[in-house]
Design a protein around this motif. Structure first.
Motif, PDB file in Angstrom:
ATOM      1  N   LYS A  30       8.673 -38.241  13.081  1.00  0.00           N
ATOM      2  CA  LYS A  30       8.539 -39.184  14.144  1.00  0.00           C
ATOM      3  C   LYS A  30       8.940 -38.961  15.515  1.00  0.00           C
ATOM      4  N   VAL A  31       7.785 -38.767  16.391  1.00  0.00           N
ATOM      5  CA  VAL A  31       8.275 -38.319  17.599  1.00  0.00           C
ATOM      6  C   VAL A  31       7.943 -39.604  18.613  1.00  0.00           C
ATOM      7  N   SER A  32       8.761 -39.725  19.633  1.00  0.00           N
ATOM      8  CA  SER A  32       8.936 -40.832  20.547  1.00  0.00           C
ATOM      9  C   SER A  32       7.863 -40.509  21.653  1.00  0.00           C
TER      10      SER A  32
ATOM     11  N   GLY B   7       5.305 -36.188  23.184  1.00  0.00           N
ATOM     12  CA  GLY B   7       4.593 -37.552  22.738  1.00  0.00           C
ATOM     13  C   GLY B   7       3.613 -38.047  23.949  1.00  0.00           C
TER      14      GLY B   7
ATOM     15  N   ALA C 190      11.977 -43.369  16.597  1.00  0.00           N
ATOM     16  CA  ALA C 190      11.884 -41.855  16.731  1.00  0.00           C
ATOM     17  C   ALA C 190      12.798 -41.202  15.524  1.00  0.00           C
TER      18      ALA C 190
END
Length: 154
Positions: free
Chosen positions: A93-95, A101, A87
């Protein structure tokens, strides 16, 4: 102004067998450290239709997918759904362990879902488009490598 107080039913979601297994293992591993995120993820995994890896359509959000969605709070956003170690919000970039997410996993383009942010506020998002990573890039495994030794060609 009248508010709709009726609870909306969550949309049907599909998750591949391998993503389901990896996400279940992740949830069990981090349960003690992050119980709220894990509870939401486990709820999504439980309600998902688990299908063979090849049976998840290209338009369905899975790990490594790049998703364009429209939140009820503003303009469309594009993010890539990743495991926690990958992330990086500055890179989009999303966890999977974030509320958004977890809300995205298994959705398809055209679907909408209500989700609850960490501050307790209720939101809705609509998936506009889903792109899958190139097969050779994929998504890194969330677990540490079995060996810390890396062989190099010389």
């Amino acid at each position: 102004m009248q508010h709709n107080t009726k609870t909306r039913r969550k949309p049907n979601i599909r998750i591949s067998k391998s993503d389901h297994a990896r996400l279940s293992a992740l949830a069990n591993t981090v349960a003690a450290r992050n119980p709220e995120a894990v509870d939401e993820l486990l709820a999504e995994l439980e309600r998902a239709r688990v299908v063979a890896d090849g049976w998840v359509s290209a338009g369905t959000v899975r790990m490594g997918s790049t998703v364009t969605f429209k939140p009820d709070t503003g303009d469309a956003k594009t993010v890539t759904l990743v495991f926690p170690g990958e992330a990086d919000i500055s890179e989009g970039k999303v966890s999977i362990l974030t509320p958004i997410g977890t809300a995205l996993i298994g959705l398809s383009a055209g679907q909408s879902i209500m989700w609850i942010a960490r501050d307790g506020r209720r939101h809705e998002l609509s998936v506009l488009a889903v792109d899958q990573p190139a097969p050779e890039t994929g998504t890194a495994d969330w677990r540490a490598p079995a060996s810390s030794t890396i062989a190099a060609d010389v």
